[in-house]
Design an enzyme around this catalytic site. Structure first.
Site, short mmCIF file in Angstrom:
data_model
loop_
_atom_site.label_atom_id
_atom_site.label_comp_id
_atom_site.label_asym_id
_atom_site.label_seq_id
_atom_site.Cartn_x
_atom_site.Cartn_y
_atom_site.Cartn_z
N HIS A 253 0.84 -1.22 0.00
CA HIS A 253 0.00 0.00 0.00
C HIS A 253 0.87 1.26 0.00
O HIS A 253 0.43 2.32 0.46
CB HIS A 253 -0.95 0.05 1.21
N SER B 187 15.04 21.44 -16.38
CA SER B 187 13.83 22.20 -16.65
C SER B 187 14.22 23.49 -17.37
O SER B 187 15.33 23.99 -17.18
CB SER B 187 13.15 22.52 -15.32
N LYS C 147 16.16 21.58 -11.18
CA LYS C 147 15.48 20.33 -11.53
C LYS C 147 16.37 19.32 -12.24
O LYS C 147 17.24 19.66 -13.01
CB LYS C 147 14.26 20.63 -12.45
N GLU D 203 9.74 8.37 -17.25
CA GLU D 203 8.35 8.83 -17.43
C GLU D 203 7.83 8.49 -18.82
O GLU D 203 6.69 8.07 -19.00
CB GLU D 203 8.26 10.34 -17.21
#
Ligand code: ARG
Length: 457
Positions: A156, A277, A283, A290
Site C-alpha cells: 500500500h 527544466s 530540476k 516517465e
C-alpha cells in the site's frame, strides 16, 4: 503504375483511393522476408515440375540481386507500389520479363503477407529477447552490489518490512524472465507456415508445402488453408506479450521516478538519463522513465486496436487485416526503443544506500519481527500482534520507536520481553533472519541471482 490485377477494370483506381489502399509505407520493411519466401516458392515450383528448373534458377538469382540492391541502397522501394509483394514481383518482371511472371503460380498475396509477417516477427522477437537479456544483466549487476543494502519494503506504499534492494530489484528480473518465456511460447505457436494456402482454398497444382515450410525455417505448415490466410492469433499473442513487457517496464519506471524524488531519494539517475527544466534551475527530471511509463498506454492501444480490428471478421482474408502491421510494428518498435534506453539507465543509476537505511529505521517496519519474538517465546501470534500494535500506539503517542522503549516499559506489556529483544529487532537481524525460500535473506537472494544468471545464458 499499372496494377498487376488491372485486367477486369476499365478505369484506374482513383489517386486518393490508391494511396489509401496502399500499405507499402508500412510493409516495405519486410522486403527480405518477402524475397526469401519467393525464393523458396520458386524452388518448390521447379521441384514439383510446375515451372522449369531454368526458370526457377533465373527467378531465384534475380530475386537475390533485388534483395542485394535494396539492402545496399541501389534500389529504392517505390512508394507508389501497392505493397511490398507487388513491388518485388514487378521489379522481377521488369528485370527478367515473362519468366518473372511465372513466380506467382500456386500462391496468392494473402499467403505471402501471412508468411512474410510471421518470418519478420520471428526475427524481431529474437531482437526483443536480446534486449530483455541486456536489461536482466543491468538488474543483476545492481542486485549483486546490493545484497546487503537494507531498505523499507512496501505494501500500500506504506513501510511494511525491511528488505534488501537486491530483493526488490530482482522482482523485476523475475517478471522479465517470464516475458522471455511468453515470447518464446508465442513464437512456437506462430512458427507454422501458411505459404501455399493461396487465396484461401488451396490450389489445383501439385505443390509441396512441407518443402517450403522447412526451407523457410517453420516447424510445420498450416493444415487448413482458410485458417492459414485468415489467422492473426499470433499477432494478438505477441502484442499481449509486448503489452505485458510494457506493463512491467511501467511499474519499474514508476518506482524509479518515486525513488529519485526528494521525498524518497533512494537512487540518483545518471545525468545522461535525466533532463533539466527550462525554468527551474534545480530540476533533474526522470524523463526517460516517465516516457517509458507513458508509452505503455500506446502498446496497450496497439493490442486493443488489433483485437478490435479482428472482431467479427468473416473468413477468410479481408482488407481490414492490412491494419494489423500498423499496430504490431508500432508496438514492436516502441518495446525495442524502451528497452534500449531503460537498461543503461538502470545500469548507471547510483543507489543511495544510507538514505534507504534511514528510511527503513522509520515506520516501525520491525513490528512483525517483534511479534514473532513473542511467538517464539510461546505466545500465540494473534495475542503477540495485539501487544505489538499497542506498543506502536505507545510509540506514536510518545514520539519514540520500538528500538528505544526501555525494557521495564516493555515488561509492563508482557513478561516475555527480555534484553535480547533489542537484538532481535535490529534491521540487520530482521533481514538476516528471513531465511524462508524466496525471502529477503542472503541465501535466497544468492539463489535468485544464480537463477537469473543461468537464465541469461
Ligand atoms: N497489403 C496486403 C496486406 O497487408 C497484402 C494482401 C493483399 N491481398 C489482397 N487480396 N488484397 O494485408
Amino acid at each position: 503504375m499499372e496494377k498487376m490485377w488491372a485486367g477486369r477494370f476499365t478505369k484506374a483506381l482513383d489517386k486518393e483511393a490508391d494511396d489509401f489502399n496502399s500499405s507499402i509505407h508500412i510493409d516495405s520493411v519486410m522486403y527480405k522476408q518477402d524475397i526469401t519466401g519467393s525464393m523458396a516458392h520458386a524452388a518448390m515450383l521447379a521441384k514439383q515440375g510446375i515451372i522449369s528448373k531454368d526458370e526457377s534458377e533465373k527467378i531465384i538469382e534475380c530475386l537475390g540481386e533485388i534483395m542485394e540492391d535494396i539492402s545496399e541502397g541501389n534500389l529504392m522501394v517505390d512508394m507508389n507500389a501497392e505493397d511490398i509483394h507487388m513491388f518485388v514481383e514487378s521489379e522481377l518482371t521488369k528485370r527478367i520479363g515473362d519468366t518473372g511472371k511465372r513466380l506467382h503460380t500456386a500462391r496468392s498475396r494473402n499467403d505471402q503477407v501471412a508468411v512474410d509477417v510471421r518470418m519478420y516477427l520471428r526475427d524481431e522477437t529474437e531482437e526483443v529477447i536480446k534486449l530483455i537479456k541486456e536489461l536482466l544483466s543491468a538488474i543483476l549487476s545492481q542486485a549483486k552490489e546490493n545484497i546487503l543494502t537494507i531498505m523499507p519494503g512496501y505494501t500500500h506504499l506504506q513501510r511494511a518490512q525491511p528488505i534488501t534492494f537486491a530483493h526488490q530489484i530482482l522482482t523485476y528480473a523475475m517478471m522479465f524472465t517470464r516475458d522471455i518465456t511468453r515470447l518464446n511460447d508465442a513464437i512456437k505457436r506462430m512458427n507454422v507456415c501458411p505459404l501455399g494456402s493461396c487465396a484461401l482454398a488451396g490450389t489445383t497444382y501439385d505443390t509441396d508445402r512441407e518443402f517450403t515450410a522447412s526451407k523457410l525455417g517453420f516447424d510445420s505448415y498450416s493444415l487448413n488453408s482458410i485458417d492459414g490466410v485468415s489467422d492473426r492469433d499470433f499477432m494478438v499473442e505477441l502484442l499481449s506479450a509486448y503489452a505485458t513487457i510494457m506493463m512491467h517496464l511501467s511499474r519499474f519506471s514508476e518506482e524509479i521516478i518515486l525513488y529519485s524524488s526528494w521525498e524518497f531519494k533512494f537512487i540518483e539517475l545518471d545525468d545522461s538519463y535525466t533532463t533539466g527544466s527550462s525554468i527551474m534551475p534545480q530540476k533533474k527530471n526522470p524523463d526517460i522513465a516517465e516516457l517509458v511509463r507513458g508509452k505503455c498506454g500506446r502498446v496497450y492501444g496497439d493490442l486493443i486496436g488489433t483485437l478490435t480490428m479482428l472482431k467479427s471478421l468473416p473468413l477468410a482474408y479481408n482488407k481490414d487485416m492490412q491494419e494489423d502491421k500498423e499496430s504490431i510494428f508500432d508496438a514492436l518498435e516502441t518495446v525495442k526503443k524502451c528497452l534500449s534506453v531503460f537498461s543503461p539507465m538502470i545500469a548507471t543509476m547510483k543507489v543511495l544506500k544510507d538514505n534507504m537505511y534511514k528510511a527503513a529505521q522509520k515506520g516501525f517496519i520491525n513490528a512483525t519481527d517483534l511479534a514473532d519474538y513473542l511467538v517464539k517465546k510461546g505466545m500465540p501470534f494473534r495475542s503477540a500482534y495485539k501487544i505489538v500494535g499497542t506498543l506502536v500506539g505507545y510509540c506514536v503517542e510518545n514520539n519514540t520507536v520500538l528500538d528505544e522503549i526501555p525494557l521495564e516499559k516493555y515488561q509492563e506489556f508482557s513478561e516475555l520481553f527480555a534484553e535480547d529483544l533489542y537484538h532481535e529487532i535490529t534491521l540487520e537481524t530482521c533481514v538476516e533472519k528471513r531465511i524462508s525460500q524466496g525471502g529477503t535473506g542472503k541465501k535466497s537472494i544468492e539463489k535468485q541471482i544464480e537463477y537469473v544468471t543461468e537464465f541469461i545464458k
